[in-house]
Design a protein around this motif. Structure first.
Motif, PDB file in Angstrom:
ATOM      1  N   ARG A   1       5.390  -1.913 -11.383  1.00 39.27           N
ATOM      2  CA  ARG A   1       6.760  -1.431 -11.178  1.00 39.27           C
ATOM      3  C   ARG A   1       6.822   0.063 -10.890  1.00 39.27           C
ATOM      4  O   ARG A   1       7.648   0.514 -10.103  1.00 39.27           O
ATOM      5  N   PHE A   2       5.984   0.847 -11.526  1.00 42.98           N
ATOM      6  CA  PHE A   2       6.062   2.298 -11.402  1.00 42.98           C
ATOM      7  C   PHE A   2       4.891   2.849 -10.595  1.00 42.98           C
ATOM      8  O   PHE A   2       3.803   2.257 -10.553  1.00 42.98           O
ATOM      9  N   MET A   3       5.140   3.984  -9.984  1.00 41.03           N
ATOM     10  CA  MET A   3       4.108   4.693  -9.239  1.00 41.03           C
ATOM     11  C   MET A   3       4.197   6.170  -9.598  1.00 41.03           C
ATOM     12  O   MET A   3       5.294   6.703  -9.791  1.00 41.03           O
ATOM     13  N   ALA A   4       3.055   6.815  -9.693  1.00 42.93           N
ATOM     14  CA  ALA A   4       2.995   8.256  -9.950  1.00 42.93           C
ATOM     15  C   ALA A   4       2.354   8.937  -8.753  1.00 42.93           C
ATOM     16  O   ALA A   4       1.429   8.395  -8.131  1.00 42.93           O
ATOM     17  N   SER A   5       2.853  10.133  -8.429  1.00 45.27           N
ATOM     18  CA  SER A   5       2.300  10.904  -7.316  1.00 45.27           C
ATOM     19  C   SER A   5       2.165  12.357  -7.736  1.00 45.27           C
ATOM     20  O   SER A   5       3.041  12.902  -8.404  1.00 45.27           O
TER      21      SER A   5
ATOM     22  N   ILE B   1      10.622   4.825   1.088  1.00 47.80           N
ATOM     23  CA  ILE B   1      10.291   6.231   1.322  1.00 47.80           C
ATOM     24  C   ILE B   1      10.710   6.998   0.076  1.00 47.80           C
ATOM     25  O   ILE B   1      11.886   6.981  -0.303  1.00 47.80           O
ATOM     26  N   PHE B   2       9.762   7.651  -0.560  1.00 49.60           N
ATOM     27  CA  PHE B   2      10.022   8.394  -1.793  1.00 49.60           C
ATOM     28  C   PHE B   2      10.071   9.887  -1.466  1.00 49.60           C
ATOM     29  O   PHE B   2       9.085  10.446  -0.969  1.00 49.60           O
ATOM     30  N   ILE B   3      11.200  10.516  -1.745  1.00 45.31           N
ATOM     31  CA  ILE B   3      11.450  11.899  -1.358  1.00 45.31           C
ATOM     32  C   ILE B   3      11.715  12.732  -2.609  1.00 45.31           C
ATOM     33  O   ILE B   3      12.491  12.326  -3.468  1.00 45.31           O
ATOM     34  N   GLY B   4      11.090  13.883  -2.709  1.00 47.87           N
ATOM     35  CA  GLY B   4      11.312  14.755  -3.866  1.00 47.87           C
ATOM     36  C   GLY B   4      10.254  15.820  -4.036  1.00 47.87           C
ATOM     37  O   GLY B   4      10.507  16.854  -4.648  1.00 47.87           O
TER      38      GLY B   4
ATOM     39  N   THR C   1       6.287  13.368   1.626  1.00 50.03           N
ATOM     40  CA  THR C   1       6.867  12.077   1.253  1.00 50.03           C
ATOM     41  C   THR C   1       5.771  11.084   0.898  1.00 50.03           C
ATOM     42  O   THR C   1       4.609  11.232   1.300  1.00 50.03           O
ATOM     43  N   VAL C   2       6.169  10.078   0.128  1.00 48.42           N
ATOM     44  CA  VAL C   2       5.307   8.933  -0.170  1.00 48.42           C
ATOM     45  C   VAL C   2       5.971   7.712   0.437  1.00 48.42           C
ATOM     46  O   VAL C   2       7.184   7.517   0.306  1.00 48.42           O
TER      47      VAL C   2
ATOM     48  N   ILE D   1       0.859  -1.185   0.000  1.00 53.45           N
ATOM     49  CA  ILE D   1       0.000   0.000   0.000  1.00 53.45           C
ATOM     50  C   ILE D   1       0.894   1.233   0.000  1.00 53.45           C
ATOM     51  O   ILE D   1       1.868   1.308   0.756  1.00 53.45           O
ATOM     52  N   ALA D   2       0.572   2.202  -0.844  1.00 50.64           N
ATOM     53  CA  ALA D   2       1.307   3.466  -0.888  1.00 50.64           C
ATOM     54  C   ALA D   2       0.479   4.552  -0.219  1.00 50.64           C
ATOM     55  O   ALA D   2      -0.746   4.586  -0.366  1.00 50.64           O
ATOM     56  N   THR D   3       1.147   5.425   0.531  1.00 47.66           N
ATOM     57  CA  THR D   3       0.483   6.529   1.210  1.00 47.66           C
ATOM     58  C   THR D   3       1.203   7.833   0.889  1.00 47.66           C
ATOM     59  O   THR D   3       2.433   7.897   0.893  1.00 47.66           O
ATOM     60  N   GLY D   4       0.447   8.878   0.610  1.00 43.38           N
ATOM     61  CA  GLY D   4       0.993  10.209   0.384  1.00 43.38           C
ATOM     62  C   GLY D   4       0.607  11.126   1.520  1.00 43.38           C
ATOM     63  O   GLY D   4      -0.529  11.064   2.020  1.00 43.38           O
TER      64      GLY D   4
END
Length: 659
Positions: A548-552, A530-533, A516-517, A508-511
């Protein structure tokens, strides 16, 4: 006394991180071998340094130091100004927190109010949180404590860095130098500084331990698809059925060649045979080159999956057979649902998988569901190359063309249909989640677990399970048959604003508003990425069909593409001028669609990002250009609330019209 002064000075310098100063003292000691084992300092000089260190406790030193740095940065050359201005924000907030820590509350408030306007455009939400820090005890709370313990990463060119050092040395700004040394981590690069628009690519991390994030991102993530999916079964069936046809066609070709060769010997002309071109607008007899789903690895489910009824399975297989293969040349048709006279009251909308049901959550605590088979279609527009149908919905209480669901005690912030469309979930500011039956038109369950408003709720791709995101800084995993959550996912430093299931239901992905995601393992409840940017709160998430990919998408209109396997950002997508409220991948994963508050729908080519990720994975330099924007579809002054692809790759969208 002299030894005490020497030890105090060295301790002060070490505390502030002035290693170069310490080395200078050691060198001075080496020049005078007769000195004692501790660094020798002239007592008068030592007392002067100590008195200066004590004088910096005076609030005027912070005001003066920051004010001078601010004036110098704004007066620097335009080529380097935007990089030097990035230094001001961390210095500003740490000056403020230092004043609060020293119990100069009134002076801290005066400093904060004097300079806050410089940072409101980029950091308004952070400033609103920091405004509540009014005493030393508040610095021990989670948000302020994380800021004090972490460093901010700032990317800066070599010459800008040298300009900053030269200024600090020339002005002898010990207070500001101490803050910069302790709370900023410079990433210095050679060459000319980037443009101001490239600042979004600077990874600015606040309130997070970067070393911990890097360590978490080393964990293994199995990003593939579930075993034995309907798509996989259909593909095998198609390949098996095509084998005999291919063999018979090859035999026919050989016989035709022989006949033509014999005719040529008798004086006839031999014509080149053309191979049959695959006809594939619907994709029935052709496998698209852009379809990465079939090449994704297969993984086992970590959750017990529900059994799918046979009639539903047949319906899905029929949709898959008639799916349109989309790419950069074949764009989707769009059906847009417009809410009239509801802009101030509509908080969210949701569309069922086939577009037959449309739901809206309102500020008056109601949830309304429209059955589109009972509503006439109006204003079929062909103004775009992709056919666009507009369906208009209102809230006329006299006719009531919708089903009204009432039960929440506060505004409804999110709604989501189950994959089969027979259930709908809604979340509200009353901190509850409700499950409704679209067949019985009744509320079945009220789930209570969150302590504050629930901003988002999403069904899993297989149904039965769902996830929620709340103001209490947690996300939770639920199943329909239990009133208590199965997992509580805690780790974000601020509101969890949106949640999205991975394609294989194992993650599960959380924003969050902490910019951060995070990606969580469903079975263990641990954070694995942890996705930082991002530079503002994350409002929308989407997973590619191959997993494979996720968009935020965030509040500033920026969209980031992430490689889940490596945890790295692939490419930023810049183009929206308003909040990105919704994202969706096409079924074969070749297109990403984004909807925004700027009243546009944008279509992006995802195939290019996959190629970039592969080249970087192989150690080659990828294309650094941003993802290609294929098309922008403007609406009639309608912010886009929701986007969804049907199983046949028809794009559904919805929004509330603004007069």
């Amino acid at each position: 006394m002299e030894d005490d002064v020497q030890r105090a000075v060295v301790a002060y310098l070490r505390k502030k991180g002035f290693r170069q100063a310490e080395l200078a003292l050691m060198e001075e000691q080496n020049k005078n071998p007769s000195s004692s084992s501790s660094p020798s300092i002239d007592p008068d000089v030592g007392r002067h340094i100590l008195s200066f260190s004590e004088s910096q406790n005076v609030p005027a030193k912070y005001q003066e130091g920051y004010g001078n740095l601010r004036s110098w940065a704004h007066g620097s050359l335009d080529l380097y100004k935007h990089e030097l201005l990035n230094v001001l924000y961390p210095v500003f907030i740490h000056c403020y927190m230092d004043l609060v820590a020293k119990d100069h509350t009134q002076e801290a408030r005066s400093f904060f109010n004097k300079f806050r306007e410089d940072h409101e455009i980029m950091h308004l939400r952070d400033l609103q949180k920091l405004e509540g820090v009014l005493s030393p005890s508040h610095l021990e709370e989670e948000y302020a404590h994380s800021l004090r313990q972490s460093k901010m990463n700032i990317r800066i060119c070599q010459y800008s860095y040298e300009l900053l050092l030269e200024y600090l040395q020339r002005t002898k700004s010990i207070t500001i130098l101490g803050i910069i040394n302790e709370h900023i981590n410079f990433r210095v690069y050679s060459g000319q500084p980037g443009s101001k628009s490239d600042d979004v690519e600077n990874e600015i991390l606040f309130g997070n331990n970067q070393d911990a994030a890097l360590q978490i991102n080393q964990k293994e993530v199995r990003w593939g698809l579930l075993e034995d999916t309907l798509e996989e079964r259909l593909e095998k069936a198609v390949l098996d059925s095509e084998k005999p046809e291919v063999e018979s066609k090859e035999g026919d070709l050989e016989e035709t060649k022989k006949k033509l060769v014999e005719g040529g010997k008798q004086g006839g002309s031999v014509k080149k045979l053309k191979k049959d071109k695959p006809v594939g607008a619907t994709g029935k007899n052709v496998r698209s080159e852009t379809n990465t789903v079939s090449m994704a690895p297969r993984v086992k489910p970590e959750l017990t999956l529900p059994v799918m009824p046979m009639d539903v399975e047949k319906s899905i297989l029929e949709d898959l057979r008639n799916r349109v293969q989309l790419n950069s040349l074949v764009l989707p048709s769009v059906s847009f649902y417009t809410f009239l006279n509801t802009h101030n009251g509509l908080n969210c909308s949701s569309i069922s998988h086939d577009g037959s049901l449309v739901a809206g959550g309102f500020s008056d605590s109601s949830l309304k569901v429209w059955d589109m088979s009972k509503i006439g279609q109006a204003n079929v527009q062909g103004e775009h190359e992709s056919a666009t149908k507009e369906n208009v919905m209102g809230s006329d209480e006299g006719k009531r063309p919708y089903t009204l669901f009432q039960g929440h005690a506060g505004p409804v912030y999110s709604a989501t249909f189950s994959p089969l469309g027979d259930f709908i979930l809604s979340s509200s500011s009353d901190s509850t989640i409700r499950l409704w039956s679209t067949k019985l038109n009744a509320n079945l369950v009220c789930y209570k677990g969150h302590n504050y408003p629930v901003w988002d709720v999403q069904f899993s791709p297989v149904g039965h399970y769902f996830a929620s995101a709340s103001h209490d800084r947690t996300a939770r995993i639920w199943s329909m048959d239990r009133i208590q959550p199965l997992r509580i996912l805690a780790g974000h430093l601020s509101d969890v604003d949106c949640v999205q299931w991975h394609t294989n239901c194992n993650y599960i992905a959380t924003g969050s508003s902490d910019k951060t995601v995070r990606l969580w393992d469903v079975q263990s409840g641990e954070c694995v990425r942890i996705f930082i940017g991002h530079r503002s709160m994350i409002l929308s998430l989407a997973m590619s069909p191959d997993g494979r990919f996720m968009a935020s998408g965030d509040e500033d209109g920026a969209i980031m593409m992430w490689d889940i396997s490596s945890g790295r950002r692939v490419q930023p997508l810049m183009g929206h001028s308003g909040c990105v409220w919704t994202l969706a991948f096409s079924c074969e994963g070749s297109l990403l669609v984004s909807g925004s508050a700027d009243c546009t729908v944008k279509l992006w080519d995802v195939t290019a990002s996959a190629k970039v990720a592969k080249t970087e994975e192989n150690g080659k330099a990828g294309n650094s250009s941003r993802l290609r924007l294929l098309k922008t579809l403007p609406t009639k002054s309608t912010p886009v609330y929701n986007l969804r692809f049907s199983r046949r790759n028809l794009l559904f969208a919805s929004g509330a019209f603004i007069k």
